[in-house]
Write a protein that holds these residues in place. Structure first.
Motif, mmCIF file in Angstrom:
data_model
loop_
_atom_site.group_PDB
_atom_site.id
_atom_site.type_symbol
_atom_site.label_atom_id
_atom_site.label_comp_id
_atom_site.label_asym_id
_atom_site.label_seq_id
_atom_site.Cartn_x
_atom_site.Cartn_y
_atom_site.Cartn_z
ATOM 1 N N VAL A 8 50.211 -55.395 -36.958
ATOM 2 C CA VAL A 8 49.822 -56.141 -35.918
ATOM 3 C C VAL A 8 48.330 -55.665 -35.494
ATOM 4 O O VAL A 8 48.044 -54.268 -35.857
ATOM 5 N N ARG A 10 45.072 -55.141 -32.267
ATOM 6 C CA ARG A 10 45.227 -54.943 -30.929
ATOM 7 C C ARG A 10 45.723 -55.903 -30.059
ATOM 8 O O ARG A 10 45.884 -55.958 -28.780
ATOM 9 N N GLN A 38 48.062 -57.986 -30.740
ATOM 10 C CA GLN A 38 49.487 -58.072 -31.161
ATOM 11 C C GLN A 38 49.678 -59.340 -32.313
ATOM 12 O O GLN A 38 50.812 -59.844 -32.260
ATOM 13 N N VAL A 78 50.730 -58.167 -23.863
ATOM 14 C CA VAL A 78 49.456 -58.690 -24.564
ATOM 15 C C VAL A 78 49.824 -59.813 -25.530
ATOM 16 O O VAL A 78 49.072 -60.726 -25.621
#
Lengths: 289, 289
Positions: free
Chosen positions: A242, A244, A246, A275
């Motif tokens: 992933v 940042r 996600q 997130v």
């Protein structure tokens, strides 16, 4: 039969999954959580968790209950079950949950600690004599020899089915209390050690070092690798890769929690879930590129 | 005078900072938290936070109190203050906190929402006629003309100092209730708009469009950019660039929370703080490469 289309379907009801669901719900998205029971087996067993800020010295089970209470207070739809396959429809994703199809614009995978394969080289040999659904691929092995390795008694039905069409069916139970099957099914007591065959399955080496020649091998009832669940999903060292936000390599498929990598910790999962939930909400409200 | 050497010094006592400190403390590391008061001004003002899993419908101030209680119950050392500079000593980092030096193997930056510069082009002109400490660089401007732009009354002492050595000292207060300074200091009522000068500062354009020619410009009491605090720190779009272990481009310097990017949310900060705290603990116990 569930007919609704969702904005966000979350796989997993542990900390990451519920955090994702809460955050997407706050963004007014239509959210469905599909999880196992209990929601996070490893956390369920934790006697004391001391590093989730604001709730010190709480047992894993107590924390999980608080998380579930939070989600339920927001009327989030949570169902118990296991998704077998996810297909990209172009406009979104279609999930097969037991016998119903569910559509969603985005998917958040929060299925916990990474998948353990039953035998080495499974990923490499998948589709090359190795499968995970005997009844699906059965016709390919008419009059041939197959082995079914099963983690639970549900494999017995598949063995009974296969023995109608195959010449030989070996059945290797990885569980106790094996039931009654068609007398032609050869039940083995030895455990499997490794798959034999360079570019395709030619046999299975058992723990007594004997090699049983087979044309096809099925492993049933084991854990499902995320990359098998969502074809094309990029993995990195047994974890889902992933960024940042996600996001995975597939548009609209996100991942959060233990399945994305270490540390396997509650706060990390909750943060990533947030997130992912917010990013999925954003993607669900945009046209797909 | 504090003499201890720390394993982990955390800058900031908001959710990310305290989560990092709690997690490093659990790993038996010697931890110091240096923060402002209140710990997270934006969170302090939040009326209701509904998406921190397990603690629904809680005010920002109440959540912050719970976080602080958690950290204090673990006897974590927390001091109020502002770090002015961080130097790499080769073996670790040395921080200047007011008038004392503190050594630490690792640093976790958790200073919250990104730094806002006072004027455009500050980063570009730093060291080219622009500085942040008049008394430090004063001698360079002997018999020259300087302007001091100050966010608070502490700039008045610097103006009194500079006027002893410079030919002209302009003082631009960005606050009310200006005190008494040396009569030679020229206090301006206009506000600054932009810095004039191609490759070095040659003047300052004020809001009335007048350009005041200067040889040196000092901006005092504003926010400190993380890249100014830790020379060489890589930024990305006004945020500190981190990898999935919360590591920056500098070995032993980590970052967590709002300073690393959006979403500016509590759970994201707590999760990143945890990852940073655990990773810093690991680095602190290893020899530096």
């Amino acid at each position: 039969m569930r007919h609704a289309d969702y904005d966000v379907v979350v796989l997993g009801c542990g900390p990451a999954g519920l955090s994702a669901a809460v955050n997407a719900t706050i963004r007014n998205k239509k959210v469905l959580v599909i999880g196992g029971d209990p929601c996070s087996p490893p956390m369920h067993k934790a006697q004391k968790i001391d590093n989730y800020l604001g709730l010190p010295a709480t047992s894993g089970a107590e924390l999980l209950k608080r998380f579930m209470d939070h989600a339920q207070a927001m009327d989030i739809e949570i169902v118990n079950g296991k998704v077998d396959l996810i297909n990209d429809t172009g406009a979104g994703y279609q999930l097969l949950l037991q016998d119903e199809f569910i559509n969603s614009k985005t998917i958040i995978i929060a299925t916990g600690v990474p998948y353990k394969s039953t035998l080495p080289r499974e990923e490499e040999l998948l589709g090359k004599g190795l499968g995970y659904c005997a009844t699906c691929d059965g016709p390919l092995y008419r009059d041939k020899t197959v082995m079914l390795i099963s983690h639970n008694e549900e494999g017995e039905n598949e063995a009974d089915f296969m023995v109608q069409i195959c010449r030989n069916v070996y059945y290797v139970p990885l569980y106790k209390k094996v039931g009654t099957m068609d007398a032609r099914v050869k039940v083995l007591q030895e455990r499997p050690r490794e798959i034999v065959g360079e570019n395709e399955v030619t046999g299975v080496r058992m723990t007594n070092d004997q090699v049983i020649p087979v044309d096809g091998l099925f492993i049933l009832g084991g854990e499902t690798s995320p990359s098998r669940l969502v074809p094309g999903l990029e993995m990195e060292d047994r974890h889902i890769k992933v960024n940042r936000k996600q996001e995975t390599n597939l548009h609209g498929v996100l991942a959060a929690g233990d399945c994305t990598g270490k540390p396997y910790q509650v706060a990390k999962s909750i943060g990533e879930g947030q997130v992912a939930g917010l990013q999925a909400s954003l993607l669900a409200s945009q046209a797909r590129p």
